[in-house]
Design an enzyme around this catalytic site. Sequence first.
Site, PDB file in Angstrom:
ATOM      1  N   MET A 157      55.676 -13.995  30.152  1.00  0.00           N
ATOM      2  CA  MET A 157      56.446 -14.989  29.686  1.00  0.00           C
ATOM      3  C   MET A 157      56.567 -16.124  30.257  1.00  0.00           C
ATOM      4  SD  MET A 157      59.615 -11.912  28.780  1.00  0.00           S
ATOM      5  CE  MET A 157      58.886 -10.341  29.587  1.00  0.00           C
ATOM      6  N   ASP A 215      58.387  -4.850  17.378  1.00  0.00           N
ATOM      7  CA  ASP A 215      58.165  -5.564  18.137  1.00  0.00           C
ATOM      8  C   ASP A 215      57.612  -6.596  17.138  1.00  0.00           C
ATOM      9  OD1 ASP A 215      60.361  -5.019  19.708  1.00  0.00           O
ATOM     10  OD2 ASP A 215      58.605  -5.150  21.985  1.00  0.00           O
ATOM     11  N   LYS A 245      61.077  -9.778  19.274  1.00  0.00           N
ATOM     12  CA  LYS A 245      62.355 -10.931  19.505  1.00  0.00           C
ATOM     13  C   LYS A 245      61.422 -11.954  20.219  1.00  0.00           C
ATOM     14  CE  LYS A 245      64.227  -7.247  23.042  1.00  0.00           C
ATOM     15  NZ  LYS A 245      63.351  -6.545  23.302  1.00  0.00           N
TER      16      LYS A 245
HETATM   17  N1  SAH Z   1      55.630  -4.399  27.071  1.00  0.00           N
HETATM   18  C1  SAH Z   1      54.029  -5.400  27.199  1.00  0.00           C
HETATM   19  C2  SAH Z   1      55.284  -7.037  27.513  1.00  0.00           C
HETATM   20  C3  SAH Z   1      56.007  -7.645  27.316  1.00  0.00           C
HETATM   21  S1  SAH Z   1      56.617  -8.889  27.123  1.00  0.00           S
HETATM   22  C4  SAH Z   1      52.908  -5.221  27.884  1.00  0.00           C
HETATM   23  O1  SAH Z   1      52.910  -4.652  28.951  1.00  0.00           O
HETATM   24  O2  SAH Z   1      52.112  -5.968  27.710  1.00  0.00           O
HETATM   25  C5  SAH Z   1      56.114 -10.330  26.730  1.00  0.00           C
HETATM   26  C6  SAH Z   1      54.814 -10.645  27.520  1.00  0.00           C
HETATM   27  O3  SAH Z   1      53.651 -10.026  27.567  1.00  0.00           O
HETATM   28  C7  SAH Z   1      54.312 -12.119  26.974  1.00  0.00           C
HETATM   29  O4  SAH Z   1      55.358 -13.167  26.601  1.00  0.00           O
HETATM   30  C8  SAH Z   1      53.570 -12.625  26.864  1.00  0.00           C
HETATM   31  O5  SAH Z   1      53.619 -12.503  28.674  1.00  0.00           O
HETATM   32  C9  SAH Z   1      53.010 -11.082  27.697  1.00  0.00           C
HETATM   33  N2  SAH Z   1      51.955 -10.772  26.108  1.00  0.00           N
HETATM   34  C10 SAH Z   1      52.148  -9.498  25.321  1.00  0.00           C
HETATM   35  N3  SAH Z   1      50.933  -9.528  24.152  1.00  0.00           N
HETATM   36  C11 SAH Z   1      50.291 -10.665  25.856  1.00  0.00           C
HETATM   37  C12 SAH Z   1      49.119 -11.413  23.706  1.00  0.00           C
HETATM   38  N4  SAH Z   1      48.215 -10.575  23.173  1.00  0.00           N
HETATM   39  N5  SAH Z   1      48.027 -11.860  24.877  1.00  0.00           N
HETATM   40  C13 SAH Z   1      48.592 -13.072  25.636  1.00  0.00           C
HETATM   41  N6  SAH Z   1      50.218 -12.302  26.658  1.00  0.00           N
HETATM   42  C14 SAH Z   1      50.875 -11.327  25.484  1.00  0.00           C
END
Ligand code: SAH
Length: 469
Positions: free
Chosen positions: A386, A251, A273
Amino acid sequence: MDFLPIFLNPHAKPCLIIGGGPVALRKAELLSHTDAIVTALAPAFHPNFEPLVRSGKILLRRKAFDSSDLKGFALVIAATDDTSLNATIAHSARKKGLWVNVVDQPELCDFIMPAIVDRSPLIIAVSSGGRAPILARLIRARLESLIPANFGRLAELAGRFRSRVKQVVPNSKERRRFWERVLQGSVGELMLAGQTTAAADAMEATLDSIRDGDLPPPGHVALVGAGPGDPDLLTFRALRLMQEADTVVFDRLVSAEILALVRRDAEKIYAGKARSEHTLPQEQINHLLVRLAKEGKRVVRLKGGDPFIFGRGGEEIESLAAEKIPFTVVPGITAASGCASYAGIPLTHRDYAQSCLFVTGHRRGDQPNLDWNKRVVPQQTLVIYMGLLGLQEICQALIRHGMAPDMPAALIQSGTTPQQKVIIATVSTLAERAREKNAAAPTLIIIGEVVKLSEKLSWFQSQEKGGEK
Ligand code: SAH
Protein backbone atom coordinates in the site's frame (compact mmCIF):
# COMPACT_ATOMS: atom_id res chain seq x y z
CA MET A 1 -15.32 -56.45 -14.95
CA ASP A 2 -11.96 -58.18 -15.51
CA PHE A 3 -10.91 -57.66 -11.93
CA LEU A 4 -13.04 -57.58 -8.82
CA PRO A 5 -11.95 -54.86 -6.40
CA ILE A 6 -11.59 -56.30 -2.93
CA PHE A 7 -9.63 -54.91 0.01
CA LEU A 8 -7.45 -57.53 1.59
CA ASN A 9 -6.74 -57.70 5.31
CA PRO A 10 -3.04 -58.57 5.24
CA HIS A 11 -2.73 -58.86 8.99
CA ALA A 12 -0.02 -61.45 9.76
CA LYS A 13 -0.26 -62.94 6.27
CA PRO A 14 3.08 -64.20 4.97
CA CYS A 15 3.84 -62.46 1.66
CA LEU A 16 6.74 -63.16 -0.64
CA ILE A 17 8.24 -60.63 -3.04
CA ILE A 18 10.65 -62.11 -5.56
CA GLY A 19 13.10 -59.58 -6.92
CA GLY A 20 15.60 -57.15 -5.47
CA GLY A 21 15.47 -54.19 -7.85
CA PRO A 22 13.56 -50.89 -7.73
CA VAL A 23 10.25 -52.44 -8.81
CA ALA A 24 10.39 -55.04 -6.05
CA LEU A 25 11.42 -52.27 -3.67
CA ARG A 26 8.27 -50.26 -4.46
CA LYS A 27 6.10 -53.28 -3.69
CA ALA A 28 8.04 -53.92 -0.49
CA GLU A 29 7.55 -50.29 0.58
CA LEU A 30 3.84 -50.51 -0.08
CA LEU A 31 3.45 -53.74 1.87
CA SER A 32 5.51 -52.28 4.70
CA HIS A 33 2.62 -49.87 5.39
CA THR A 34 0.49 -52.88 6.35
CA ASP A 35 1.12 -55.49 8.99
CA ALA A 36 1.71 -58.33 6.58
CA ILE A 37 4.80 -60.46 7.22
CA VAL A 38 6.96 -59.67 4.22
CA THR A 39 9.92 -61.60 2.85
CA ALA A 40 11.89 -60.49 -0.20
CA LEU A 41 13.93 -63.03 -2.10
CA ALA A 42 16.68 -62.28 -4.64
CA PRO A 43 20.39 -62.91 -5.13
CA ALA A 44 21.06 -59.19 -4.50
CA PHE A 45 19.08 -56.19 -3.23
CA HIS A 46 18.81 -52.48 -3.98
CA PRO A 47 20.42 -50.56 -1.07
CA ASN A 48 17.09 -48.93 -0.20
CA PHE A 49 15.83 -52.25 1.13
CA GLU A 50 18.13 -51.63 4.07
CA PRO A 51 15.91 -49.15 5.99
CA LEU A 52 12.95 -51.51 5.65
CA VAL A 53 15.02 -54.34 7.08
CA ARG A 54 16.27 -52.17 9.91
CA SER A 55 12.76 -51.10 10.87
CA GLY A 56 11.79 -54.78 11.04
CA LYS A 57 9.25 -54.45 8.24
CA ILE A 58 10.80 -57.02 5.98
CA LEU A 59 13.07 -60.04 5.92
CA LEU A 60 15.60 -60.59 3.13
CA ARG A 61 16.63 -63.94 1.67
CA ARG A 62 19.66 -63.70 -0.59
CA LYS A 63 19.31 -66.52 -3.10
CA ALA A 64 18.05 -67.42 -6.57
CA PHE A 65 14.41 -68.51 -6.75
CA ASP A 66 13.30 -72.13 -6.84
CA SER A 67 9.77 -73.37 -6.39
CA SER A 68 10.37 -74.74 -2.89
CA ASP A 69 10.75 -71.10 -1.75
CA LEU A 70 7.00 -70.63 -2.08
CA LYS A 71 6.19 -72.91 0.81
CA GLY A 72 4.28 -71.29 3.64
CA PHE A 73 3.30 -68.08 1.82
CA ALA A 74 -0.20 -66.84 1.13
CA LEU A 75 0.58 -64.17 -1.45
CA VAL A 76 3.35 -63.95 -4.03
CA ILE A 77 4.59 -60.98 -6.05
CA ALA A 78 6.96 -61.70 -8.93
CA ALA A 79 8.94 -58.52 -9.54
CA THR A 80 12.18 -59.63 -11.17
CA ASP A 81 13.38 -58.08 -14.43
CA ASP A 82 13.34 -61.49 -16.14
CA THR A 83 9.92 -62.06 -17.75
CA SER A 84 10.40 -65.81 -18.23
CA LEU A 85 11.43 -66.22 -14.59
CA ASN A 86 8.36 -64.20 -13.60
CA ALA A 87 6.20 -66.57 -15.67
CA THR A 88 7.80 -69.62 -14.02
CA ILE A 89 7.12 -68.14 -10.58
CA ALA A 90 3.50 -67.47 -11.55
CA HIS A 91 2.93 -71.04 -12.73
CA SER A 92 4.51 -72.68 -9.70
CA ALA A 93 2.62 -70.37 -7.35
CA ARG A 94 -0.68 -71.08 -9.03
CA LYS A 95 -0.06 -74.84 -8.94
CA LYS A 96 0.32 -74.53 -5.19
CA GLY A 97 -2.95 -72.58 -4.96
CA LEU A 98 -1.25 -69.30 -4.02
CA TRP A 99 -2.40 -65.85 -5.18
CA VAL A 100 0.16 -64.32 -7.44
CA ASN A 101 0.88 -60.91 -8.94
CA VAL A 102 3.35 -60.50 -11.77
CA VAL A 103 4.49 -56.95 -12.22
CA ASP A 104 3.52 -55.52 -15.63
CA GLN A 105 2.07 -58.82 -16.90
CA PRO A 106 -1.63 -58.67 -16.07
CA GLU A 107 -2.36 -61.86 -18.01
CA LEU A 108 -0.33 -63.79 -15.41
CA CYS A 109 -1.96 -62.10 -12.40
CA ASP A 110 -4.50 -63.47 -9.94
CA PHE A 111 -4.60 -60.05 -8.37
CA ILE A 112 -3.33 -56.67 -9.43
CA MET A 113 -2.31 -53.73 -7.32
CA PRO A 114 -4.23 -50.55 -8.06
CA ALA A 115 -3.02 -46.97 -7.87
CA ILE A 116 -4.12 -45.79 -4.44
CA VAL A 117 -5.04 -42.59 -2.70
CA ASP A 118 -4.27 -43.22 0.94
CA ARG A 119 -6.34 -41.26 3.41
CA SER A 120 -6.34 -44.07 5.95
CA PRO A 121 -8.68 -45.37 7.13
CA LEU A 122 -10.16 -44.17 3.86
CA ILE A 123 -8.53 -45.77 0.81
CA ILE A 124 -9.40 -45.12 -2.82
CA ALA A 125 -8.14 -47.63 -5.36
CA VAL A 126 -7.98 -46.95 -9.09
CA SER A 127 -7.27 -49.66 -11.61
CA SER A 128 -7.30 -49.95 -15.38
CA GLY A 129 -7.13 -53.74 -15.13
CA GLY A 130 -3.48 -53.55 -16.08
CA ARG A 131 -4.30 -51.98 -19.47
CA ALA A 132 -3.27 -48.41 -18.84
CA PRO A 133 -1.52 -48.00 -15.49
CA ILE A 134 -0.47 -44.45 -16.41
CA LEU A 135 -4.10 -43.47 -16.88
CA ALA A 136 -4.93 -44.91 -13.48
CA ARG A 137 -2.06 -42.90 -12.03
CA LEU A 138 -3.30 -39.71 -13.69
CA ILE A 139 -6.73 -40.23 -12.17
CA ARG A 140 -5.08 -40.88 -8.85
CA ALA A 141 -3.16 -37.60 -9.13
CA ARG A 142 -6.42 -35.75 -9.76
CA LEU A 143 -8.05 -37.37 -6.76
CA GLU A 144 -5.02 -36.57 -4.62
CA SER A 145 -5.48 -32.88 -5.35
CA LEU A 146 -9.23 -33.05 -4.80
CA ILE A 147 -9.36 -34.90 -1.52
CA PRO A 148 -7.89 -33.07 1.45
CA ALA A 149 -4.81 -34.70 2.95
CA ASN A 150 -6.50 -35.01 6.32
CA PHE A 151 -9.66 -36.58 5.00
CA GLY A 152 -8.98 -39.80 6.88
CA ARG A 153 -9.46 -37.88 10.12
CA LEU A 154 -13.10 -37.37 9.21
CA ALA A 155 -13.54 -41.10 8.92
CA GLU A 156 -11.94 -41.53 12.34
CA LEU A 157 -14.21 -38.94 13.89
CA ALA A 158 -17.27 -40.52 12.28
CA GLY A 159 -16.17 -43.89 13.63
CA ARG A 160 -15.78 -42.51 17.14
CA PHE A 161 -19.26 -40.97 17.28
CA ARG A 162 -21.09 -43.53 15.21
CA SER A 163 -22.98 -45.39 17.93
CA ARG A 164 -23.85 -42.24 19.90
CA VAL A 165 -25.26 -40.57 16.81
CA LYS A 166 -27.31 -43.69 16.18
CA GLN A 167 -28.87 -43.34 19.63
CA VAL A 168 -29.59 -39.63 19.33
CA VAL A 169 -30.80 -39.76 15.71
CA PRO A 170 -32.51 -43.14 15.35
CA ASN A 171 -34.19 -42.42 12.01
CA SER A 172 -31.79 -43.51 9.27
CA LYS A 173 -32.81 -40.85 6.74
CA GLU A 174 -32.39 -38.10 9.32
CA ARG A 175 -29.13 -39.63 10.37
CA ARG A 176 -27.82 -39.49 6.85
CA ARG A 177 -28.71 -35.80 6.66
CA PHE A 178 -27.12 -35.25 10.03
CA TRP A 179 -23.83 -36.79 8.91
CA GLU A 180 -23.84 -34.84 5.67
CA ARG A 181 -24.25 -31.64 7.62
CA VAL A 182 -21.62 -32.52 10.18
CA LEU A 183 -18.99 -33.71 7.71
CA GLN A 184 -19.45 -30.74 5.38
CA GLY A 185 -19.95 -28.22 8.14
CA SER A 186 -17.92 -26.74 10.94
CA VAL A 187 -17.08 -30.09 12.54
CA GLY A 188 -15.62 -31.42 9.32
CA GLU A 189 -13.76 -28.22 8.60
CA LEU A 190 -12.20 -28.05 12.05
CA MET A 191 -11.16 -31.67 11.75
CA LEU A 192 -9.54 -31.09 8.35
CA ALA A 193 -7.66 -28.12 9.76
CA GLY A 194 -6.23 -30.43 12.44
CA GLN A 195 -8.20 -28.84 15.28
CA THR A 196 -9.23 -32.20 16.68
CA THR A 197 -10.37 -31.03 20.10
CA ALA A 198 -12.41 -28.13 18.74
CA ALA A 199 -14.00 -30.52 16.24
CA ALA A 200 -14.96 -32.98 18.97
CA ASP A 201 -16.42 -30.09 21.03
CA ALA A 202 -18.41 -28.86 18.05
CA MET A 203 -19.65 -32.41 17.53
CA GLU A 204 -20.82 -32.64 21.16
CA ALA A 205 -22.54 -29.27 20.80
CA THR A 206 -24.31 -30.46 17.67
CA LEU A 207 -25.52 -33.61 19.40
CA ASP A 208 -26.70 -31.58 22.40
CA SER A 209 -28.61 -29.17 20.21
CA ILE A 210 -30.36 -32.03 18.49
CA ARG A 211 -31.25 -33.64 21.81
CA ASP A 212 -32.75 -30.34 22.95
CA GLY A 213 -34.69 -30.03 19.71
CA ASP A 214 -32.75 -26.85 19.13
CA LEU A 215 -32.14 -24.80 15.99
CA PRO A 216 -29.49 -26.04 13.58
CA PRO A 217 -25.97 -25.32 14.86
CA PRO A 218 -24.15 -22.22 13.65
CA GLY A 219 -22.25 -22.35 10.40
CA HIS A 220 -18.58 -21.88 9.93
CA VAL A 221 -16.35 -19.11 8.67
CA ALA A 222 -13.12 -19.76 6.82
CA LEU A 223 -10.81 -16.81 6.40
CA VAL A 224 -9.18 -17.79 3.16
CA GLY A 225 -6.08 -16.30 1.60
CA ALA A 226 -6.64 -16.15 -2.16
CA GLY A 227 -3.04 -15.25 -3.00
CA PRO A 228 -1.94 -12.29 -5.08
CA GLY A 229 -3.98 -12.93 -8.24
CA ASP A 230 -2.86 -15.94 -10.26
CA PRO A 231 -5.47 -18.67 -9.56
CA ASP A 232 -2.71 -21.27 -9.84
CA LEU A 233 -1.37 -19.97 -6.55
CA LEU A 234 -4.44 -20.96 -4.56
CA THR A 235 -3.99 -23.71 -1.99
CA PHE A 236 -5.92 -26.94 -2.35
CA ARG A 237 -7.79 -26.08 0.82
CA ALA A 238 -8.75 -22.63 -0.44
CA LEU A 239 -10.15 -24.09 -3.63
CA ARG A 240 -12.11 -26.78 -1.84
CA LEU A 241 -13.66 -24.28 0.59
CA MET A 242 -14.56 -21.97 -2.29
CA GLN A 243 -16.33 -24.84 -3.98
CA GLU A 244 -18.24 -25.87 -0.88
CA ALA A 245 -19.22 -22.40 0.34
CA ASP A 246 -22.79 -21.13 0.73
CA THR A 247 -21.62 -17.53 0.86
CA VAL A 248 -18.39 -15.86 -0.18
CA VAL A 249 -17.51 -12.41 1.10
CA PHE A 250 -14.69 -11.09 -1.03
CA ASP A 251 -12.33 -8.13 -1.32
CA ARG A 252 -11.48 -5.94 -4.24
CA LEU A 253 -8.08 -7.58 -4.49
CA VAL A 254 -9.50 -11.00 -5.27
CA SER A 255 -9.11 -11.48 -9.01
CA ALA A 256 -11.99 -12.28 -11.34
CA GLU A 257 -10.28 -15.53 -12.35
CA ILE A 258 -10.26 -16.63 -8.74
CA LEU A 259 -13.87 -15.64 -8.17
CA ALA A 260 -14.81 -17.74 -11.18
CA LEU A 261 -13.70 -20.78 -9.19
CA VAL A 262 -16.25 -20.19 -6.44
CA ARG A 263 -19.22 -22.58 -6.47
CA ARG A 264 -21.63 -21.15 -9.00
CA ASP A 265 -24.66 -21.17 -6.71
CA ALA A 266 -22.87 -19.56 -3.81
CA GLU A 267 -24.03 -16.10 -2.76
CA LYS A 268 -21.21 -13.63 -3.45
CA ILE A 269 -20.93 -10.45 -1.40
CA TYR A 270 -18.48 -7.72 -2.31
CA ALA A 271 -16.91 -6.12 0.72
CA GLY A 272 -14.63 -3.52 -0.89
CA LYS A 273 -12.26 -1.91 -0.27
CA ALA A 274 -10.29 0.43 -2.44
CA ARG A 275 -8.86 3.46 -0.70
CA SER A 276 -11.52 5.68 -2.14
CA GLU A 277 -14.57 3.39 -1.98
CA HIS A 278 -14.92 1.96 1.47
CA THR A 279 -17.79 -0.25 0.45
CA LEU A 280 -18.29 -1.91 3.80
CA PRO A 281 -16.58 -0.55 6.90
CA GLN A 282 -14.54 -3.20 8.73
CA GLU A 283 -17.00 -3.35 11.61
CA GLN A 284 -19.85 -4.14 9.26
CA ILE A 285 -17.83 -6.90 7.64
CA ASN A 286 -17.21 -8.40 11.07
CA HIS A 287 -20.96 -8.29 11.86
CA LEU A 288 -21.86 -9.67 8.47
CA LEU A 289 -19.64 -12.73 8.98
CA VAL A 290 -21.17 -13.40 12.38
CA ARG A 291 -24.71 -13.02 11.06
CA LEU A 292 -24.16 -15.33 8.07
CA ALA A 293 -22.60 -18.00 10.26
CA LYS A 294 -25.48 -17.77 12.71
CA GLU A 295 -27.83 -18.46 9.83
CA GLY A 296 -26.00 -21.77 9.49
CA LYS A 297 -24.05 -20.83 6.37
CA ARG A 298 -20.65 -22.10 5.35
CA VAL A 299 -18.97 -18.78 4.83
CA VAL A 300 -15.74 -18.13 3.02
CA ARG A 301 -14.17 -14.76 3.70
CA LEU A 302 -11.92 -14.51 0.68
CA LYS A 303 -9.03 -12.10 1.03
CA GLY A 304 -6.19 -11.14 -1.26
CA GLY A 305 -2.81 -12.60 -0.38
CA ASP A 306 -2.56 -13.95 3.14
CA PRO A 307 -5.31 -13.08 5.63
CA PHE A 308 -2.82 -12.35 8.41
CA ILE A 309 -0.57 -10.00 6.45
CA PHE A 310 -2.04 -6.50 6.31
CA GLY A 311 -5.37 -8.25 5.87
CA ARG A 312 -7.15 -7.33 9.10
CA GLY A 313 -7.80 -11.03 9.49
CA GLY A 314 -7.06 -10.72 13.18
CA GLU A 315 -9.97 -8.32 13.70
CA GLU A 316 -12.38 -10.53 11.82
CA ILE A 317 -11.61 -13.62 13.85
CA GLU A 318 -11.79 -11.67 17.11
CA SER A 319 -15.46 -10.98 16.57
CA LEU A 320 -16.07 -14.59 15.47
CA ALA A 321 -14.34 -15.89 18.59
CA ALA A 322 -16.36 -13.51 20.77
CA GLU A 323 -19.57 -14.93 19.31
CA LYS A 324 -18.29 -18.54 19.54
CA ILE A 325 -18.54 -19.08 15.81
CA PRO A 326 -16.28 -21.90 14.62
CA PHE A 327 -13.66 -20.59 12.21
CA THR A 328 -10.48 -21.60 10.45
CA VAL A 329 -7.79 -19.54 8.79
CA VAL A 330 -6.30 -20.69 5.51
CA PRO A 331 -2.99 -19.06 4.67
CA GLY A 332 -2.38 -17.70 1.22
CA ILE A 333 0.63 -16.55 -0.73
CA THR A 334 1.22 -12.98 0.28
CA ALA A 335 1.82 -10.27 -2.35
CA ALA A 336 5.48 -10.01 -1.34
CA SER A 337 6.16 -13.67 -2.14
CA GLY A 338 4.07 -13.72 -5.27
CA CYS A 339 5.32 -10.46 -6.76
CA ALA A 340 8.92 -11.18 -5.85
CA SER A 341 8.89 -14.59 -7.52
CA TYR A 342 7.13 -13.40 -10.65
CA ALA A 343 9.45 -10.43 -10.98
CA GLY A 344 12.58 -12.51 -10.38
CA ILE A 345 13.56 -10.75 -7.16
CA PRO A 346 14.62 -13.07 -4.35
CA LEU A 347 13.60 -11.41 -1.09
CA THR A 348 16.67 -12.72 0.69
CA HIS A 349 20.02 -13.67 -0.77
CA ARG A 350 23.25 -14.91 0.77
CA ASP A 351 25.20 -11.99 -0.65
CA TYR A 352 22.69 -9.14 -0.63
CA ALA A 353 20.04 -9.47 2.04
CA GLN A 354 19.89 -11.47 5.23
CA SER A 355 16.60 -10.03 6.39
CA CYS A 356 13.40 -8.80 4.88
CA LEU A 357 10.91 -6.38 6.36
CA PHE A 358 7.26 -6.08 5.33
CA VAL A 359 5.77 -2.67 6.08
CA THR A 360 2.68 -0.75 5.12
CA GLY A 361 3.03 2.62 3.44
CA HIS A 362 -0.55 3.43 4.29
CA ARG A 363 -0.81 5.91 7.10
CA ARG A 364 -3.39 5.83 9.83
CA GLY A 365 -5.31 9.05 9.52
CA ASP A 366 -2.88 11.90 9.04
CA GLN A 367 -0.20 10.66 11.34
CA PRO A 368 3.13 10.58 9.59
CA ASN A 369 5.30 7.52 9.96
CA LEU A 370 8.11 8.37 12.30
CA ASP A 371 10.20 5.24 12.30
CA TRP A 372 11.75 5.34 8.85
CA ASN A 373 15.23 5.22 10.28
CA LYS A 374 14.51 1.69 11.53
CA ARG A 375 13.88 0.77 7.95
CA VAL A 376 17.20 1.83 6.59
CA VAL A 377 19.21 -1.23 7.53
CA PRO A 378 22.10 -2.61 5.49
CA GLN A 379 21.58 -6.00 3.84
CA GLN A 380 17.84 -5.83 4.37
CA THR A 381 15.10 -5.97 1.75
CA LEU A 382 12.25 -3.61 2.40
CA VAL A 383 8.83 -4.55 1.05
CA ILE A 384 6.16 -1.88 1.13
CA TYR A 385 2.49 -2.75 0.83
CA MET A 386 0.00 0.00 0.00
CA GLY A 387 2.84 2.37 -0.80
CA LEU A 388 1.88 3.94 -4.11
CA LEU A 389 0.14 7.02 -2.78
CA GLY A 390 2.93 7.95 -0.41
CA LEU A 391 5.73 6.69 -2.66
CA GLN A 392 7.52 9.98 -3.14
CA GLU A 393 7.40 10.80 0.55
CA ILE A 394 8.55 7.32 1.54
CA CYS A 395 11.52 7.34 -0.81
CA GLN A 396 12.59 10.79 0.29
CA ALA A 397 12.34 9.77 3.93
CA LEU A 398 14.47 6.69 3.30
CA ILE A 399 17.18 8.78 1.65
CA ARG A 400 16.98 11.34 4.44
CA HIS A 401 17.55 8.55 6.92
CA GLY A 402 20.69 7.39 5.18
CA MET A 403 19.67 5.10 2.33
CA ALA A 404 21.93 5.41 -0.73
CA PRO A 405 19.97 7.27 -3.42
CA ASP A 406 21.02 4.69 -5.99
CA MET A 407 19.63 1.79 -3.97
CA PRO A 408 17.75 -0.43 -6.47
CA ALA A 409 13.98 -0.27 -6.11
CA ALA A 410 11.13 -1.98 -7.92
CA LEU A 411 7.43 -1.38 -8.23
CA ILE A 412 5.31 -4.36 -9.20
CA GLN A 413 1.80 -3.65 -10.33
CA SER A 414 -0.86 -6.40 -10.39
CA GLY A 415 1.84 -8.94 -9.67
CA THR A 416 1.31 -12.56 -10.78
CA THR A 417 -1.57 -11.62 -13.10
CA PRO A 418 -1.42 -11.32 -16.89
CA GLN A 419 -1.45 -7.53 -16.35
CA GLN A 420 1.72 -7.58 -14.26
CA LYS A 421 4.02 -4.61 -14.82
CA VAL A 422 7.42 -4.21 -13.27
CA ILE A 423 9.24 -0.90 -12.98
CA ILE A 424 12.87 -1.13 -11.97
CA ALA A 425 14.55 2.08 -10.82
CA THR A 426 16.36 3.41 -7.76
CA VAL A 427 14.99 4.77 -4.55
CA SER A 428 15.57 8.30 -5.85
CA THR A 429 13.88 7.75 -9.22
CA LEU A 430 11.12 5.23 -8.54
CA ALA A 431 8.37 7.72 -7.68
CA GLU A 432 8.94 9.67 -10.86
CA ARG A 433 9.12 6.55 -13.01
CA ALA A 434 5.89 5.31 -11.44
CA ARG A 435 4.18 8.59 -12.34
CA GLU A 436 5.45 8.47 -15.91
CA LYS A 437 4.15 4.95 -16.33
CA ASN A 438 0.79 5.74 -14.70
CA ALA A 439 1.26 3.06 -12.08
CA ALA A 440 -2.05 2.08 -10.48
CA ALA A 441 -3.05 -0.05 -7.50
CA PRO A 442 -2.41 -2.72 -6.48
CA THR A 443 1.31 -2.16 -6.36
CA LEU A 444 4.05 -3.56 -4.23
CA ILE A 445 7.39 -1.86 -3.72
CA ILE A 446 10.59 -3.75 -3.13
CA ILE A 447 13.71 -1.85 -2.15
CA GLY A 448 17.14 -3.38 -1.72
CA GLU A 449 20.21 -4.81 -3.43
CA VAL A 450 18.25 -7.95 -4.40
CA VAL A 451 16.30 -5.90 -6.96
CA LYS A 452 19.47 -5.96 -9.10
CA LEU A 453 18.92 -9.67 -9.64
CA SER A 454 15.63 -9.22 -11.46
CA GLU A 455 17.40 -8.66 -14.78
CA LYS A 456 19.00 -12.06 -14.50
CA LEU A 457 16.11 -13.97 -13.04
CA SER A 458 12.93 -12.60 -14.52
CA TRP A 459 13.17 -13.33 -18.21
CA PHE A 460 11.37 -16.59 -18.15
CA GLN A 461 8.52 -15.52 -15.89
CA SER A 462 7.84 -12.39 -17.90
CA GLN A 463 7.78 -14.39 -21.09
CA GLU A 464 5.63 -17.11 -19.66
CA LYS A 465 3.18 -14.64 -18.20
CA GLY A 466 3.34 -12.27 -21.13
CA GLY A 467 4.16 -9.62 -18.56
CA GLU A 468 5.51 -6.24 -19.52
CA LYS A 469 8.82 -4.96 -18.28
N1 SAH B 1 -3.24 -9.59 2.66
C1 SAH B 1 -2.62 -9.11 1.46
C2 SAH B 1 -2.28 -7.66 1.54
C3 SAH B 1 -3.47 -6.76 1.68
S1 SAH B 1 -3.03 -5.06 1.70
C4 SAH B 1 -1.39 -9.94 1.16
O1 SAH B 1 -0.97 -10.76 1.97
O2 SAH B 1 -0.87 -9.80 0.05
C5 SAH B 1 -3.24 -4.63 0.04
C6 SAH B 1 -1.89 -4.36 -0.62
O3 SAH B 1 -1.27 -5.57 -0.97
C7 SAH B 1 -2.00 -3.62 -1.90
O4 SAH B 1 -2.16 -2.24 -1.68
C8 SAH B 1 -0.67 -3.92 -2.52
O5 SAH B 1 0.35 -3.19 -1.91
C9 SAH B 1 -0.46 -5.36 -2.12
N2 SAH B 1 -0.89 -6.29 -3.18
C10 SAH B 1 -1.81 -7.25 -3.09
N3 SAH B 1 -1.90 -7.95 -4.24
C11 SAH B 1 -1.01 -7.41 -5.07
C12 SAH B 1 -0.62 -7.70 -6.42
N4 SAH B 1 -1.17 -8.67 -7.12
N5 SAH B 1 0.37 -6.95 -6.95
C13 SAH B 1 0.95 -5.96 -6.26
N6 SAH B 1 0.61 -5.66 -4.99
C14 SAH B 1 -0.35 -6.36 -4.40
